[in-house]
Design a protein around this motif. Structure first.
Motif, PDB file in Angstrom:
ATOM      1  N   ASN A  42      -4.001  -0.960   3.590  1.00 33.83           N
ATOM      2  CA  ASN A  42      -3.638   0.070   4.576  1.00 33.83           C
ATOM      3  C   ASN A  42      -2.162   0.065   4.954  1.00 33.83           C
ATOM      4  N   GLY A  45       4.298   1.043   3.340  1.00 28.48           N
ATOM      5  CA  GLY A  45       5.491   0.577   2.640  1.00 28.48           C
ATOM      6  C   GLY A  45       5.300  -0.865   2.208  1.00 28.48           C
ATOM      7  N   GLU A  95       7.265  -0.811  14.985  1.00 27.79           N
ATOM      8  CA  GLU A  95       7.043  -1.189  13.596  1.00 27.79           C
ATOM      9  C   GLU A  95       5.969  -2.263  13.449  1.00 27.79           C
ATOM     10  N   GLY A  96       5.397  -2.296  12.258  1.00 27.76           N
ATOM     11  CA  GLY A  96       4.496  -3.360  11.856  1.00 27.76           C
ATOM     12  C   GLY A  96       4.902  -3.769  10.453  1.00 27.76           C
ATOM     13  N   CYS A  97       4.199  -4.745   9.884  1.00 29.75           N
ATOM     14  CA  CYS A  97       4.533  -5.212   8.540  1.00 29.75           C
ATOM     15  C   CYS A  97       3.313  -5.922   7.976  1.00 29.75           C
ATOM     16  N   LYS A 102      -1.113  -7.637  12.280  1.00 31.47           N
ATOM     17  CA  LYS A 102      -1.612  -7.418  13.643  1.00 31.47           C
ATOM     18  C   LYS A 102      -0.549  -7.529  14.722  1.00 31.47           C
ATOM     19  N   PHE A 103       0.694  -7.382  14.372  1.00 36.13           N
ATOM     20  CA  PHE A 103       1.749  -7.432  15.392  1.00 36.13           C
ATOM     21  C   PHE A 103       2.649  -6.208  15.232  1.00 36.13           C
ATOM     22  N   TYR A 104       2.906  -5.555  16.362  1.00 33.04           N
ATOM     23  CA  TYR A 104       3.705  -4.326  16.344  1.00 33.04           C
ATOM     24  C   TYR A 104       4.694  -4.387  17.505  1.00 33.04           C
ATOM     25  N   LEU A 132      10.368   9.018  10.095  1.00 35.68           N
ATOM     26  CA  LEU A 132       9.627   7.827   9.643  1.00 35.68           C
ATOM     27  C   LEU A 132      10.110   7.313   8.283  1.00 35.68           C
ATOM     28  N   ILE A 135      13.137   5.101   8.694  1.00 38.96           N
ATOM     29  CA  ILE A 135      12.750   3.803   9.276  1.00 38.96           C
ATOM     30  C   ILE A 135      12.080   2.922   8.219  1.00 38.96           C
ATOM     31  N   ALA A 136      11.162   3.527   7.467  1.00 37.16           N
ATOM     32  CA  ALA A 136      10.436   2.776   6.435  1.00 37.16           C
ATOM     33  C   ALA A 136      11.404   2.219   5.376  1.00 37.16           C
ATOM     34  N   HIS A 139      13.367  -0.679   6.847  1.00 37.66           N
ATOM     35  CA  HIS A 139      12.477  -1.844   6.969  1.00 37.66           C
ATOM     36  C   HIS A 139      12.313  -2.538   5.611  1.00 37.66           C
ATOM     37  N   GLU A 140      12.085  -1.744   4.567  1.00 32.83           N
ATOM     38  CA  GLU A 140      11.844  -2.322   3.232  1.00 32.83           C
ATOM     39  C   GLU A 140      13.130  -2.874   2.617  1.00 32.83           C
TER      40      GLU A 140
HETATM   41  C1  QAP Z   1       6.812  -0.784   7.032  1.00 31.58           C
HETATM   42  O1  QAP Z   1       4.543  -1.297   7.237  1.00 31.58           O
HETATM   43  C2  QAP Z   1       7.045   0.240   8.085  1.00 31.58           C
HETATM   44  O2  QAP Z   1      -0.089  -5.469  10.974  1.00 31.58           O
HETATM   45  C3  QAP Z   1       5.456  -0.682   6.393  1.00 31.58           C
HETATM   46  O3  QAP Z   1      -2.688  -5.394  10.296  1.00 31.58           O
HETATM   47  C4  QAP Z   1       7.014  -0.122   9.420  1.00 31.58           C
HETATM   48  O4  QAP Z   1       2.817  -0.613   6.014  1.00 31.58           O
HETATM   49  C5  QAP Z   1       7.284   1.547   7.766  1.00 31.58           C
HETATM   50  C6  QAP Z   1       0.032  -2.941   8.333  1.00 31.58           C
HETATM   51  C7  QAP Z   1       7.251   0.828  10.407  1.00 31.58           C
HETATM   52  C8  QAP Z   1       7.520   2.484   8.749  1.00 31.58           C
HETATM   53  C9  QAP Z   1       7.502   2.129  10.067  1.00 31.58           C
HETATM   54  C10 QAP Z   1       0.428  -3.801   9.330  1.00 31.58           C
HETATM   55  C11 QAP Z   1      -1.309  -2.916   7.988  1.00 31.58           C
HETATM   56  C12 QAP Z   1       0.964  -2.082   7.607  1.00 31.58           C
HETATM   57  C13 QAP Z   1      -0.481  -4.619   9.994  1.00 31.58           C
HETATM   58  C14 QAP Z   1       3.204  -1.263   6.953  1.00 31.58           C
HETATM   59  C15 QAP Z   1      -1.829  -4.582   9.631  1.00 31.58           C
HETATM   60  C16 QAP Z   1      -2.239  -3.723   8.633  1.00 31.58           C
HETATM   61  C17 QAP Z   1       2.310  -2.076   7.787  1.00 31.58           C
END
Ligand code: QAP
Ligand code: CO
Length: 175
Positions: A42, A45, A95-97, A102-104, A132, A135-136, A139-140
């Motif tokens: 899920n 990026g 953002e998440g990663c 599970k951290f944003y 977006l 940002i993505a 991040h990458e």
């Molecule tokens: C990077 O992030 C990003 O914690 C991609 O439990 C971040 O795909 C791009 C994910 C912010 C644009 C904006 C994270 C999935 C996915 C989790 C992701 C999780 C399940 C993160």
């Protein structure tokens, strides 16, 4: 093939990735594996280092603008050897990663950027990004430099993260 995701605090995430020189079938298979892995977990990026290959490769597949926000492969971006050519403004996004599950948290980035890069065949491309996508990409690209979004947090928020993350890891070990 679905590849295992390297997660924080694994030191491999700190490696600086090297440019891609060979645009061969092996690279194409790896890109396809990255895509399968990102969809399965899920993500929107993914950088190669997150699946343990320290090469300048990242993929992005933003949800569509429709009601369901489905992801379709036709707007998949495969970005190899990127260089940021310009940037403008600032914006904040939560953002998440996949490597920090599970951290944003809110992170400040440039609002718009321009990049040059190569596609899977080595063809030179360029791209202007905002919202977006901008940002993505930022991040990458940070991943390629061994940087995670949590390193951009204030001292207080970083401490809060370390505490929460450790507690979560302990909980998972119990199961
Ligand atoms: C990077 O992030 C990003 O914690 C991609 O439990 C971040 O795909 C791009 C994910 C912010 C644009 C904006 C994270 C999935 C996915 C989790 C992701 C999780 C399940 C993160
Ligand atoms: Co990430």
């Amino acid at each position: 093939m679905i590849l295992p995701i390297v997660t924080y605090p694994d030191k491999r995430l700190k490696l600086i990735s090297a440019p891609v020189t060979d645009f061969t079938a092996d690279l194409h298979t790896f890109l396809d594996d990255m895509y399968e892995t990102m969809i399965e977990t899920n993500g929107i990026g993914l950088a190669a280092i997150q699946v343990d290959r320290a090469i300048d490769v990242l993929i992005i597949n933003l949800p569509n603008d429709d009601e369901e926000g489905t992801q379709t492969r036709d707007n998949l971006l495969e970005i190899i050897n990127p260089t940021m050519t310009h940037s403008e403004g600032t914006t904040v996004y939560q953002e998440g990663c996949l490597s920090v599950p599970k951290f944003y948290e809110d992170v400040e980035r440039f609002e718009t950027i321009g990049i040059t890069y190569q596609d899977r065949h080595g063809v030179e491309c360029s791209l202007e990004a905002d919202e977006l996508l901008s940002i993505a990409i930022q991040h990458e690209i940070d991943h390629l430099q061994g940087k995670l979004f949590i390193e951009k947090l204030s001292y207080a928020r970083r401490k809060k993260f370390e505490k929460e993350y450790k507690r979560m890891q302990k909980e998972q070990k119990k199961r």
